[in-house]
Each structure stands twice: as C-alpha cells, then as structure tokens.
Design a protein around this motif. Structure first.
Motif, PDB file in Angstrom:
ATOM      1  N   MET A   1      55.841 -21.565  -2.973  1.00  0.00           N
ATOM      2  CA  MET A   1      54.908 -22.534  -3.525  1.00  0.00           C
ATOM      3  C   MET A   1      55.696 -23.802  -3.877  1.00  0.00           C
ATOM      4  SD  MET A   1      52.176 -22.007  -6.628  1.00  0.00           S
ATOM      5  CE  MET A   1      51.312 -20.790  -5.684  1.00  0.00           C
ATOM      6  N   LEU A   2      55.128 -24.921  -3.530  1.00  0.00           N
ATOM      7  CA  LEU A   2      55.761 -26.204  -3.818  1.00  0.00           C
ATOM      8  C   LEU A   2      55.637 -26.546  -5.305  1.00  0.00           C
ATOM      9  CD1 LEU A   2      54.434 -28.160  -0.714  1.00  0.00           C
ATOM     10  CD2 LEU A   2      56.742 -27.254  -1.056  1.00  0.00           C
ATOM     11  N   PRO A   3      56.536 -27.372  -5.825  1.00  0.00           N
ATOM     12  CA  PRO A   3      56.510 -27.688  -7.261  1.00  0.00           C
ATOM     13  C   PRO A   3      55.174 -28.252  -7.749  1.00  0.00           C
ATOM     14  CG  PRO A   3      58.579 -28.422  -6.326  1.00  0.00           C
ATOM     15  CD  PRO A   3      57.715 -27.967  -5.173  1.00  0.00           C
ATOM     16  N   HIS A   4      54.562 -29.139  -6.969  1.00  0.00           N
ATOM     17  CA  HIS A   4      53.286 -29.706  -7.431  1.00  0.00           C
ATOM     18  C   HIS A   4      52.177 -28.651  -7.424  1.00  0.00           C
ATOM     19  CE1 HIS A   4      52.594 -30.134  -3.089  1.00  0.00           C
ATOM     20  NE2 HIS A   4      51.303 -30.234  -3.376  1.00  0.00           N
ATOM     21  N   VAL A   8      49.839 -27.044 -10.709  1.00  0.00           N
ATOM     22  CA  VAL A   8      48.388 -26.814 -10.737  1.00  0.00           C
ATOM     23  C   VAL A   8      48.100 -25.391 -11.229  1.00  0.00           C
ATOM     24  CG1 VAL A   8      46.270 -26.696  -9.354  1.00  0.00           C
ATOM     25  CG2 VAL A   8      47.932 -28.522  -8.932  1.00  0.00           C
ATOM     26  N   VAL A   9      48.868 -24.424 -10.748  1.00  0.00           N
ATOM     27  CA  VAL A   9      48.701 -23.028 -11.187  1.00  0.00           C
ATOM     28  C   VAL A   9      48.964 -22.926 -12.691  1.00  0.00           C
ATOM     29  CG1 VAL A   9      49.645 -20.689 -10.998  1.00  0.00           C
ATOM     30  CG2 VAL A   9      49.212 -22.043  -8.931  1.00  0.00           C
ATOM     31  N   ASP A  10      50.037 -23.556 -13.146  1.00  0.00           N
ATOM     32  CA  ASP A  10      50.369 -23.524 -14.573  1.00  0.00           C
ATOM     33  C   ASP A  10      49.277 -24.191 -15.400  1.00  0.00           C
ATOM     34  OD1 ASP A  10      52.738 -22.278 -13.869  1.00  0.00           O
ATOM     35  OD2 ASP A  10      53.961 -24.097 -14.095  1.00  0.00           O
ATOM     36  N   GLU A  11      48.778 -25.319 -14.901  1.00  0.00           N
ATOM     37  CA  GLU A  11      47.713 -26.031 -15.610  1.00  0.00           C
ATOM     38  C   GLU A  11      46.473 -25.160 -15.734  1.00  0.00           C
ATOM     39  OE1 GLU A  11      45.071 -30.142 -15.246  1.00  0.00           O
ATOM     40  OE2 GLU A  11      46.679 -29.782 -13.818  1.00  0.00           O
ATOM     41  N   LYS A  12      46.105 -24.471 -14.659  1.00  0.00           N
ATOM     42  CA  LYS A  12      44.927 -23.595 -14.694  1.00  0.00           C
ATOM     43  C   LYS A  12      45.130 -22.459 -15.687  1.00  0.00           C
ATOM     44  CE  LYS A  12      41.635 -20.948 -11.914  1.00  0.00           C
ATOM     45  NZ  LYS A  12      41.277 -20.127 -13.042  1.00  0.00           N
ATOM     46  N   ASN A  13      46.310 -21.869 -15.684  1.00  0.00           N
ATOM     47  CA  ASN A  13      46.584 -20.771 -16.616  1.00  0.00           C
ATOM     48  C   ASN A  13      46.463 -21.241 -18.066  1.00  0.00           C
ATOM     49  OD1 ASN A  13      47.018 -18.887 -14.592  1.00  0.00           O
ATOM     50  ND2 ASN A  13      49.202 -19.257 -14.505  1.00  0.00           N
ATOM     51  N   GLU A  14      47.030 -22.405 -18.357  1.00  0.00           N
ATOM     52  CA  GLU A  14      46.948 -22.954 -19.715  1.00  0.00           C
ATOM     53  C   GLU A  14      45.500 -23.294 -20.086  1.00  0.00           C
ATOM     54  OE1 GLU A  14      49.656 -26.271 -19.945  1.00  0.00           O
ATOM     55  OE2 GLU A  14      51.329 -25.031 -19.272  1.00  0.00           O
ATOM     56  N   LEU A  15      44.790 -23.887 -19.152  1.00  0.00           N
ATOM     57  CA  LEU A  15      43.390 -24.238 -19.396  1.00  0.00           C
ATOM     58  C   LEU A  15      42.552 -22.991 -19.636  1.00  0.00           C
ATOM     59  CD1 LEU A  15      41.096 -26.338 -19.498  1.00  0.00           C
ATOM     60  CD2 LEU A  15      40.949 -26.137 -17.005  1.00  0.00           C
ATOM     61  N   ASP A  16      42.761 -21.959 -18.824  1.00  0.00           N
ATOM     62  CA  ASP A  16      42.001 -20.718 -18.988  1.00  0.00           C
ATOM     63  C   ASP A  16      42.243 -20.085 -20.356  1.00  0.00           C
ATOM     64  OD1 ASP A  16      40.952 -21.072 -16.464  1.00  0.00           O
ATOM     65  OD2 ASP A  16      42.107 -19.463 -15.528  1.00  0.00           O
ATOM     66  N   THR A  17      43.485 -20.147 -20.813  1.00  0.00           N
ATOM     67  CA  THR A  17      43.805 -19.613 -22.140  1.00  0.00           C
ATOM     68  C   THR A  17      43.044 -20.366 -23.220  1.00  0.00           C
ATOM     69  OG1 THR A  17      45.989 -18.885 -21.420  1.00  0.00           O
ATOM     70  CG2 THR A  17      45.682 -19.214 -23.790  1.00  0.00           C
ATOM     71  N   LYS A  18      43.031 -21.679 -23.121  1.00  0.00           N
ATOM     72  CA  LYS A  18      42.324 -22.503 -24.114  1.00  0.00           C
ATOM     73  C   LYS A  18      40.815 -22.323 -24.017  1.00  0.00           C
ATOM     74  CE  LYS A  18      45.910 -26.020 -24.331  1.00  0.00           C
ATOM     75  NZ  LYS A  18      46.264 -27.426 -24.071  1.00  0.00           N
ATOM     76  N   ALA A  19      40.296 -22.266 -22.794  1.00  0.00           N
ATOM     77  CA  ALA A  19      38.851 -22.104 -22.610  1.00  0.00           C
ATOM     78  C   ALA A  19      38.392 -20.742 -23.123  1.00  0.00           C
ATOM     79  CB  ALA A  19      38.483 -22.287 -21.137  1.00  0.00           C
ATOM     80  N   LYS A  20      39.196 -19.729 -22.887  1.00  0.00           N
ATOM     81  CA  LYS A  20      38.856 -18.381 -23.372  1.00  0.00           C
ATOM     82  C   LYS A  20      38.844 -18.359 -24.901  1.00  0.00           C
ATOM     83  CE  LYS A  20      40.333 -15.046 -20.991  1.00  0.00           C
ATOM     84  NZ  LYS A  20      41.205 -14.084 -20.287  1.00  0.00           N
ATOM     85  N   SER A  54      38.382 -25.549 -14.638  1.00  0.00           N
ATOM     86  CA  SER A  54      39.144 -24.388 -14.200  1.00  0.00           C
ATOM     87  C   SER A  54      38.697 -23.943 -12.805  1.00  0.00           C
ATOM     88  CB  SER A  54      38.987 -23.245 -15.197  1.00  0.00           C
ATOM     89  OG  SER A  54      39.630 -22.093 -14.715  1.00  0.00           O
ATOM     90  N   GLU A  55      37.405 -23.989 -12.573  1.00  0.00           N
ATOM     91  CA  GLU A  55      36.869 -23.594 -11.273  1.00  0.00           C
ATOM     92  C   GLU A  55      37.388 -24.527 -10.170  1.00  0.00           C
ATOM     93  OE1 GLU A  55      32.494 -23.267  -9.241  1.00  0.00           O
ATOM     94  OE2 GLU A  55      32.691 -22.627 -11.321  1.00  0.00           O
ATOM     95  N   ILE A  56      37.431 -25.817 -10.456  1.00  0.00           N
ATOM     96  CA  ILE A  56      37.952 -26.785  -9.486  1.00  0.00           C
ATOM     97  C   ILE A  56      39.429 -26.522  -9.212  1.00  0.00           C
ATOM     98  CG2 ILE A  56      38.481 -29.232  -9.114  1.00  0.00           C
ATOM     99  CD1 ILE A  56      35.869 -29.798 -10.777  1.00  0.00           C
ATOM    100  N   LEU A  57      40.197 -26.275 -10.273  1.00  0.00           N
ATOM    101  CA  LEU A  57      41.608 -25.962 -10.082  1.00  0.00           C
ATOM    102  C   LEU A  57      41.765 -24.698  -9.239  1.00  0.00           C
ATOM    103  CD1 LEU A  57      43.076 -26.729 -13.629  1.00  0.00           C
ATOM    104  CD2 LEU A  57      43.320 -28.102 -11.553  1.00  0.00           C
ATOM    105  N   GLY A  58      40.907 -23.718  -9.463  1.00  0.00           N
ATOM    106  CA  GLY A  58      40.940 -22.489  -8.674  1.00  0.00           C
ATOM    107  C   GLY A  58      40.693 -22.753  -7.196  1.00  0.00           C
ATOM    108  N   LYS A  59      39.774 -23.658  -6.900  1.00  0.00           N
ATOM    109  CA  LYS A  59      39.500 -24.029  -5.503  1.00  0.00           C
ATOM    110  C   LYS A  59      40.708 -24.732  -4.890  1.00  0.00           C
ATOM    111  CE  LYS A  59      34.515 -24.486  -6.113  1.00  0.00           C
ATOM    112  NZ  LYS A  59      33.380 -25.437  -6.171  1.00  0.00           N
ATOM    113  N   ARG A  60      41.357 -25.572  -5.672  1.00  0.00           N
ATOM    114  CA  ARG A  60      42.555 -26.254  -5.174  1.00  0.00           C
ATOM    115  C   ARG A  60      43.647 -25.240  -4.877  1.00  0.00           C
ATOM    116  NH1 ARG A  60      44.735 -30.640  -8.873  1.00  0.00           N
ATOM    117  NH2 ARG A  60      46.063 -30.927  -7.047  1.00  0.00           N
ATOM    118  N   ILE A  61      43.820 -24.271  -5.772  1.00  0.00           N
ATOM    119  CA  ILE A  61      44.842 -23.243  -5.581  1.00  0.00           C
ATOM    120  C   ILE A  61      44.534 -22.422  -4.336  1.00  0.00           C
ATOM    121  CG2 ILE A  61      45.819 -21.133  -6.581  1.00  0.00           C
ATOM    122  CD1 ILE A  61      45.373 -22.576  -9.377  1.00  0.00           C
ATOM    123  N   ALA A  62      43.287 -22.062  -4.153  1.00  0.00           N
ATOM    124  CA  ALA A  62      42.889 -21.285  -2.980  1.00  0.00           C
ATOM    125  C   ALA A  62      43.200 -22.061  -1.699  1.00  0.00           C
ATOM    126  CB  ALA A  62      41.415 -20.925  -3.051  1.00  0.00           C
TER     127      ALA A  62
END
Length: 66
Positions: A1-4, A8-20, A54-62
C-alpha cells in the motif's frame, strides 16, 4: 500500500472510532437526553455525516485494489 493510501485507511479507522463513540453517546448515554434539543439535533447530524464520510473513505479504499 502506498503512503497516501495508508493515510486514507488510518483516517477511516480514526473516524470510525470517533463516529462509533458519538453513536454510543447518542444512543446509550442518558446524559444525551439532558442536552438541549437543538444541540441533540446537531450531534445527530454530525454523527450521520461522519458515517457518510466513512462510507466515502471506504469506497476510496476499495478502489485502491483495482
């Protein structure tokens, strides 16, 4: 996985934690009922948008795998 992509993966994980945490506060914490109704609505709106983001970030990750 490239750094950028990892960022995005890290951002989604952090966002999911906060949203939960916010979802749990809204749905499970009795303190929420004591908050002003307008603030309750703002918190609910914030939570909804966080999950949409989070859903948008998930689509980007996919799309990384394509």
């Amino acid at each position: 996985m490239l750094p950028h992509q990892q960022r995005v993966v890290d951002e989604k994980n952090e966002l999911d934690t906060k949203a939960k945490a916010l979802s749990n506060f809204i749905g499970l914490n009795p303190v929420f009922a004591d908050i002003d109704a307008e603030e309750q609505e703002r918190l609910k709106e914030q939570c909804e948008i966080m999950w949409e983001y989070s859903e948008i970030l998930g689509k980007r990750i996919a799309a990384f795998a394509k």
